[in-house]
Write an enzyme that holds these catalytic residues in place. Sequence first.
Site, PDB file in Angstrom:
ATOM      1  CD  GLU A  62      10.373  -2.139  12.069  1.00 37.23           C
ATOM      2  OE1 GLU A  62       9.144  -2.179  12.216  1.00 37.23           O
ATOM      3  OE2 GLU A  62      11.169  -2.710  12.846  1.00 37.23           O
ATOM      4  CB  ALA A 106      -0.064  -4.070   6.730  1.00 35.42           C
ATOM      5  NE  ARG A 123      -3.161   2.956   3.553  1.00 32.81           N
ATOM      6  CZ  ARG A 123      -2.306   2.316   4.330  1.00 32.81           C
ATOM      7  NH1 ARG A 123      -1.030   2.286   4.025  1.00 32.81           N
ATOM      8  NH2 ARG A 123      -2.731   1.682   5.401  1.00 32.81           N
ATOM      9  CG  ASN A 145      -1.947  -1.152   1.076  1.00 36.93           C
ATOM     10  OD1 ASN A 145      -2.532  -1.396   0.028  1.00 36.93           O
ATOM     11  ND2 ASN A 145      -2.065  -1.899   2.160  1.00 36.93           N
ATOM     12  CG  ASN A 172       7.282   1.769   5.490  1.00 38.79           C
ATOM     13  OD1 ASN A 172       6.616   0.892   6.044  1.00 38.79           O
ATOM     14  ND2 ASN A 172       6.896   3.035   5.442  1.00 38.79           N
ATOM     15  NE  ARG A 178      -1.932   4.723  12.180  1.00 33.92           N
ATOM     16  CZ  ARG A 178      -1.819   4.238  10.951  1.00 33.92           C
ATOM     17  NH1 ARG A 178      -0.626   4.061  10.422  1.00 33.92           N
ATOM     18  NH2 ARG A 178      -2.894   3.930  10.248  1.00 33.92           N
ATOM     19  CG  HIS A 212       6.921   1.686  10.679  1.00 37.87           C
ATOM     20  ND1 HIS A 212       6.274   0.846   9.808  1.00 37.87           N
ATOM     21  CD2 HIS A 212       7.736   0.914  11.430  1.00 37.87           C
ATOM     22  CE1 HIS A 212       6.670  -0.385  10.041  1.00 37.87           C
ATOM     23  NE2 HIS A 212       7.569  -0.376  11.007  1.00 37.87           N
TER      24      HIS A 212
END
Length: 153
Positions: free
Chosen positions: A104, A82, A18, A11, A79, A113, A106
């Site tokens: 990593e 999900a 988005r 995504n 990244n 969240r 994000h």
Amino acid sequence: MPTLLLLNGPNLNLLGTREPGIYGATTLADVEEQARATAQRLGYGLEAFQSNHEGALIDKIHEAGRRFKDGDVAGVVFNPGAFTHTSVAIFDAISGVKPLPVIEIHISNVHTREAFRHHSYVSPAAAGIVVGFGTDGYTLAIEGLVRKLKVSA
């Protein structure tokens, strides 16, 4: 010139459209351009790859591990989207190519969240983590990766 690999998971091809309240208006092409400029400023080339498919990302991690051994790839900024919260297979892939350093990243602060986003299967295998700085986090991740590379050299 040594190469860094930028991987983006599911995504992230929708960046810019988005949930802009969470992810901003910056597109994936913008992120890749910014990452290339940062890598180049630090003396590295950058290859970017995005996929919505777990296996394709795992294949890229395996390939990066082989290229690391050959001296062609210095490290990865990833990244996982999900897949962060669901993929033991990605954890295993990163663990399987050590000592290749994987950072990593994000865009949002996943810890503020939904509860299911608070756990990362990737973090225990990562050399470092950048969370919650928007798309500027990619610059921070590349800079951090390069610092780690210089320390280990």
